[in-house]
Design a protein around this motif. Structure first.
Motif: not given
Length: 328
Positions: A36-37, A43-45, A85-86, A271-273
């Protein structure tokens, strides 16, 4: 008997794919990090807790592992690997989009390996301990130990950056495939040269060849029937078993040469889980390996019809009889 062999192969394939999917699922769920992160770029927004919970509910991440697992198995049976998810697109659609470069490199590598290794192995075996044989063995002893990614970096520096003969990266033209295929083929060819040489030398000393010569058969007939065809049996068998490592090497090579294939997509997904994509790619690669072994077994039956009348354990032993001299 052939029906039993076929049914046994199907059952083994199902068990292997089930075990692979289960292990992949467990590893993905055990990996640190929250998808979900990555989806919401936490963290970026600034992202509200309600948005995080809504995303978890959207992708059913609040359910227990067992519920998620059986849902995943049910989707696989229906050839539904979930949604990325991406990108928000079906995983199977993404795999089909990124698969052509990977399949092309792997296929061309097999062609180059067979076209170079088999003739060189035969030539070396027919002139044992000669200058050509010693040269081939020396070269293969060096190249068999060089990792494909390291060789790819060297080729990239020489032919793409220094002399600028070939493209640095990308996919779309035949020139962009030359360096990746060479990097993949050299080490693999060295192994199969040594394997073919050992098989042919072993068969030249066999009783079958001696009996054929006593019957007055021509050397050409003896070579094709009693030497070449039996020598190819272990090669085809091991080639089927090597498809997994070949695909794995292709995944690494794609990242070295910046080729937009399954390898690069898999690294980005890790990297994107992106769990559905990772699980889908691993399962698809497992299916390719299983089917490759199935095809290699079928080719072995064509090359050596006697395999049809052997029990599975005896067949496996027979396939590997002529490989003991590979390290010589």
């Amino acid at each position: 008997m052939q029906i039993k062999r076929f049914v046994r192969s199907i059952v083994k394939m199902i068990i292997v794919l089930w075990a692979l999917s289960t292990i992949t699922f467990i590893l993905m769920k055990s990996t640190p990090g929250d998808p979900v992160n990555q989806i919401l770029h936490v963290g970026e927004s600034n992202v509200s807790q309600s948005a995080i919970e809504a995303t978890r509910a959207q992708y059913s991440l609040n359910d227990g592992w067992f519920i998620q697992y059986f849902r995943w198995i049910g989707q696989i049976v229906q050839l539904d690997f979930g949604t990325s998810y991406q990108t928000g697109r079906p995983v199977l659609q993404e795999i089909i989009f990124y698969a052509p470069p990977t399949i092309t490199i792997a296929f061309l590598t097999i062609i180059v390996v067979m076209a170079t290794a088999l003739p060189l192995g035969v030539v070396a075996a027919r002139h044992p301990n000669g200058k050509l044989d010693r040269t081939i063995r020396t070269v293969t002893s060096v190249t068999v130990s060089i990792p494909s990614f390291f060789l790819g970096i060297i080729l990239l520096h020489i032919f793409a950056l220094r002399f600028k003969i070939l493209p640095v990266s990308g996919y779309g033209s035949p020139a962009q495939l030359v360096l990746p295929v060479i990097a993949m083929s050299i080490g693999m060819s060295a192994y199969y040269v040594r394997l073919m040489r050992a098989n042919v030398m072993d068969l030249y000393r066999s009783r079958e060849v001696a009996a054929s010569r006593l019957r007055g058969l021509s050397e050409r007939y003896i070579f094709v029937t009693d030497i070449l065809k039996p020598a190819l049996v272990p090669v085809v068998t091991i080639l089927g078993l090597s498809i997994g490592s070949l695909i794995g090497g292709t995944v690494v090579i794609e990242n070295v040469f910046g080729i937009p294939g399954i390898g690069q997509f898999l690294v980005d997904s890790i990297r994107a889980r992106d769990y559905p994509v990772i699980q889908g790619i691993v399962l698809m690669l497992g299916m390719i390996v299983v089917l490759s072994n199935w095809v290699s077994d079928a080719i072995v039956l064509i090359l050596d019809p006697k395999q049809r009348y052997l029990k599975p354990d005896n067949a496996d032993t027979h396939k590997q009889m002529s490989t003991y001299e590979v390290s010589q």
